[in-house]
Design a protein around this motif. Structure first.
Motif, PDB file in Angstrom:
ATOM      1  N   GLY A 132     -34.139 -10.208  -0.260  1.00  0.00           N
ATOM      2  CA  GLY A 132     -35.586 -10.147  -0.067  1.00  0.00           C
ATOM      3  C   GLY A 132     -35.988  -9.159   1.010  1.00  0.00           C
ATOM      4  N   SER A 133     -35.255  -9.127   2.108  1.00  0.00           N
ATOM      5  CA  SER A 133     -35.543  -8.172   3.189  1.00  0.00           C
ATOM      6  C   SER A 133     -35.361  -6.734   2.711  1.00  0.00           C
ATOM      7  N   ALA A 134     -34.303  -6.502   1.941  1.00  0.00           N
ATOM      8  CA  ALA A 134     -34.053  -5.149   1.430  1.00  0.00           C
ATOM      9  C   ALA A 134     -35.151  -4.732   0.459  1.00  0.00           C
ATOM     10  N   ARG A 135     -35.507  -5.608  -0.465  1.00  0.00           N
ATOM     11  CA  ARG A 135     -36.554  -5.267  -1.442  1.00  0.00           C
ATOM     12  C   ARG A 135     -37.888  -5.003  -0.750  1.00  0.00           C
ATOM     13  N   LYS A 136     -38.228  -5.799   0.245  1.00  0.00           N
ATOM     14  CA  LYS A 136     -39.485  -5.616   0.973  1.00  0.00           C
ATOM     15  C   LYS A 136     -39.526  -4.239   1.641  1.00  0.00           C
TER      16      LYS A 136
END
Length: 141
Positions: A132-136
């Protein structure tokens, strides 16, 4: 014994800005590559290191540090910090993490057997958080 070579910070900054490599700088100043890296850090010219401790909260044994899960988590962490790896590495990490999340899985680590896939905790998975952090971060580019 002769005097040790020194690295002039002003000249170092100018040559770094011109794109001179660490090897070229070492030859130019007559110091080791390590000496150049130390001088760059001291002059504030070194790129900040990425911190992967959130993505890899375990103390990894040397033999496990380059495993698939460790590499994928580091690549996702780099993306989350705004420095994504090469596209093929990033895509591999994204597909790996999404596969685990879709299957309700997470990773766990122990120093003897290394990484293993486990059922995700009811509150969510570590891999899902890192993904999720990477996609954001990638969406914000």
């Amino acid at each position: 014994m002769g005097r040790r070579p020194t690295v002039d910070r002003g000249e170092l900054a100018r040559l770094v800005a011109e794109g001179m490599s660490v090897q070229e700088l070492a030859a130019h100043f007559g110091v080791s590559e390590s000496g150049v890296l130390q001088a760059k850090r001291a002059a504030g010219l070194a790129k900040p290191m990425l911190d992967h401790s959130r993505a890899l909260p375990w103390k990894l044994e040397r033999g496990h540090a380059q495993s698939g899960p460790a590499t994928n988590l580091r690549n996702l962490s780099a993306a989350a910090q705004g420095k994504p790896p090469a596209a093929e590495r990033l895509n591999t990490a994204l597909r790996w993490a999404q596969r685990l999340v879709d299957a309700g899985l997470d990773v766990d680590y122990d120093s003897v057997s290394g990484f293993r896939e486990v059922a995700a905790a009811p509150g969510g998975s570590h891999v899902a958080v890192v993904l999720g952090s990477a996609r954001k971060a990638l969406e914000g580019r």
